[in-house]
Design a protein around this motif. Structure first.
Motif, PDB file in Angstrom:
ATOM      1  N   ARG A  19     -21.662  -5.057 -32.407  1.00 21.09           N
ATOM      2  CA  ARG A  19     -21.376  -5.400 -33.803  1.00 21.09           C
ATOM      3  C   ARG A  19     -19.864  -5.451 -33.997  1.00 21.09           C
ATOM      4  N   PRO A  20     -19.396  -6.139 -35.034  1.00 17.59           N
ATOM      5  CA  PRO A  20     -17.962  -6.131 -35.315  1.00 17.59           C
ATOM      6  C   PRO A  20     -17.477  -4.726 -35.685  1.00 17.59           C
ATOM      7  N   ALA A 245     -15.536 -14.878 -41.488  1.00 17.51           N
ATOM      8  CA  ALA A 245     -14.936 -14.771 -40.154  1.00 17.51           C
ATOM      9  C   ALA A 245     -15.892 -14.104 -39.169  1.00 17.51           C
ATOM     10  N   MET A 246     -16.589 -13.067 -39.614  1.00 26.88           N
ATOM     11  CA  MET A 246     -17.534 -12.399 -38.713  1.00 26.88           C
ATOM     12  C   MET A 246     -18.677 -13.332 -38.333  1.00 26.88           C
ATOM     13  N   LEU A 247     -19.177 -14.112 -39.285  1.00 25.96           N
ATOM     14  CA  LEU A 247     -20.233 -15.072 -38.979  1.00 25.96           C
ATOM     15  C   LEU A 247     -19.757 -16.135 -37.993  1.00 25.96           C
ATOM     16  N   VAL A 265     -20.777  -5.082 -42.450  1.00 24.85           N
ATOM     17  CA  VAL A 265     -21.126  -5.110 -41.027  1.00 24.85           C
ATOM     18  C   VAL A 265     -22.574  -4.665 -40.833  1.00 24.85           C
ATOM     19  N   ARG A 266     -22.978  -3.608 -41.528  1.00 22.62           N
ATOM     20  CA  ARG A 266     -24.358  -3.117 -41.397  1.00 22.62           C
ATOM     21  C   ARG A 266     -25.360  -4.172 -41.847  1.00 22.62           C
ATOM     22  N   MET A 267     -25.076  -4.857 -42.958  1.00 28.95           N
ATOM     23  CA  MET A 267     -25.991  -5.886 -43.441  1.00 28.95           C
ATOM     24  C   MET A 267     -26.012  -7.090 -42.492  1.00 28.95           C
ATOM     25  N   LEU A 268     -24.861  -7.433 -41.960  1.00 30.40           N
ATOM     26  CA  LEU A 268     -24.803  -8.534 -40.999  1.00 30.40           C
ATOM     27  C   LEU A 268     -25.646  -8.222 -39.782  1.00 30.40           C
ATOM     28  N   ARG A 272     -28.941 -10.071 -38.276  1.00 34.82           N
ATOM     29  CA  ARG A 272     -28.961 -10.620 -36.922  1.00 34.82           C
ATOM     30  C   ARG A 272     -30.115 -10.083 -36.104  1.00 34.82           C
ATOM     31  N   LEU A 273     -30.427  -8.805 -36.330  1.00 39.42           N
ATOM     32  CA  LEU A 273     -31.486  -8.177 -35.546  1.00 39.42           C
ATOM     33  C   LEU A 273     -32.860  -8.367 -36.158  1.00 39.42           C
ATOM     34  N   GLU A 274     -32.905  -9.033 -37.338  1.00 34.59           N
ATOM     35  CA  GLU A 274     -34.156  -9.227 -38.053  1.00 34.59           C
ATOM     36  C   GLU A 274     -34.910  -7.918 -38.188  1.00 34.59           C
TER      37      GLU A 274
END
Length: 278
Positions: A19-20, A245-247, A265-268, A272-274
């Motif tokens: 993760r970022p 930028a993270m996306l 970051v946690r929500m991203l 991503r991990l569904e």
């Protein structure tokens, strides 16, 4: 001043793979564009560092010279005098520390104290000794693109590519392994507002250099111009730029406001991990 072989006590830093990472900004300057003077006292700086760690900071980026436009340059010994009372105590908190400096001797002393990253806003191209210091210390380095002046007629993406190639060549020549090199396009440094947003829109193209990318747009003028917002009201704009930028591939975001960025970051990652975040 060179005081012999560099001994580094840091436990090191591992680049993000899952993760970022959020890099929390700790300014110990009287004239930083955003929070200058708020954290100059050692006790206040240490308290702020602890708070950022509790909020989810993966890295603490400490700087003692403002890099805002038209800032007054700081002599080396003055920069160190600002850092010395707080640096080792912040390092002892256990979260990897980045030293925000373009001066090789400051980087050398900070790495000897335990800094795990050198964040050079001139990409190893300002101080000719910087690359060797980083290589000797064996730490990571952020090599940021910079320009002395903005030029609206410039192909900024081409300029960034050529700058990065020079920085990477300097790093390789000094013996800095690629696994410890990080690139930063330098939002707000020698760029027009339109160029900043062009960089953001094409951020994913910077991955062609094969190195992790850092995005640092926290509270910057590009956000204030769009939102017509003063410094204190640029949080949500900062989060929008950094999430974009993270996306598009950023591995690290550098931010004043750690907690909301850590939540992003946690929500991203949940997306991503569904995975059900509950």
């Amino acid at each position: 001043m060179n005081e012999g072989p560099l001994m580094v006590k840091t436990a090191g830093y591992r680049l993000p793979t899952q993760r970022p990472h959020v890099m929390g900004i700790l300014n110990v300057t009287p004239d930083s564009f955003s929070d200058g003077g708020r954290h100059t006292l050692a006790g206040a700086a240490l308290d702020h560092a602890r708070a950022m760690i509790a909020e989810g900071a993966d890295i603490l980026d400490i700087g003692a010279e403002s890099t805002r436009p038209n800032a007054t340059p700081v002599a080396q010994e003055e920069e160190w005098a600002r850092l010395a009372p707080v640096l080792e105590d912040v390092i002892d908190l256990g979260t990897p520390v980045s030293i925000d400096t373009y001066k090789a001797e400051i980087a050398r002393r900070a790495c000897a104290a335990g800094a795990a990253i050198v964040n050079d806003v001139w990409g190893l191209q300002k101080d000719p000794a910087m690359a060797d210091v980083v290589a000797e210390a064996g730490v990571h380095v952020v090599m940021m693109h910079n320009r002395a002046e903005a030029d609206g007629g410039l192909d900024i993406l081409d300029d960034i590519d050529r700058f990065f190639e020079t920085s990477m060549e300097l790093a390789e020549r000094a013996g800095i392994v690629r696994e410890k090199q990080i690139l930063d396009p330098g939002f707000g440094f020698g760029k027009t507002i339109d160029q900043n947003f062009l960089i953001l829109n094409r951020f994913e193209t910077l991955k062609k250099h094969g190195l992790p990318l850092l995005a640092g747009a926290s509270r910057k003028r590009m956000i204030g111009t769009v939102l017509q917002a003063e410094m204190a009201d640029r949080l949500y704009g900062s989060m929008g730029v950094h999430m974009t930028a993270m996306l598009k591939g950023a591995s690290i975001v550098r931010a004043h406001d750690v907690h909301p960025h850590a939540d992003c970051v946690r929500m991203l990652e949940a997306t991503r991990l569904e995975r059900d975040p509950n």
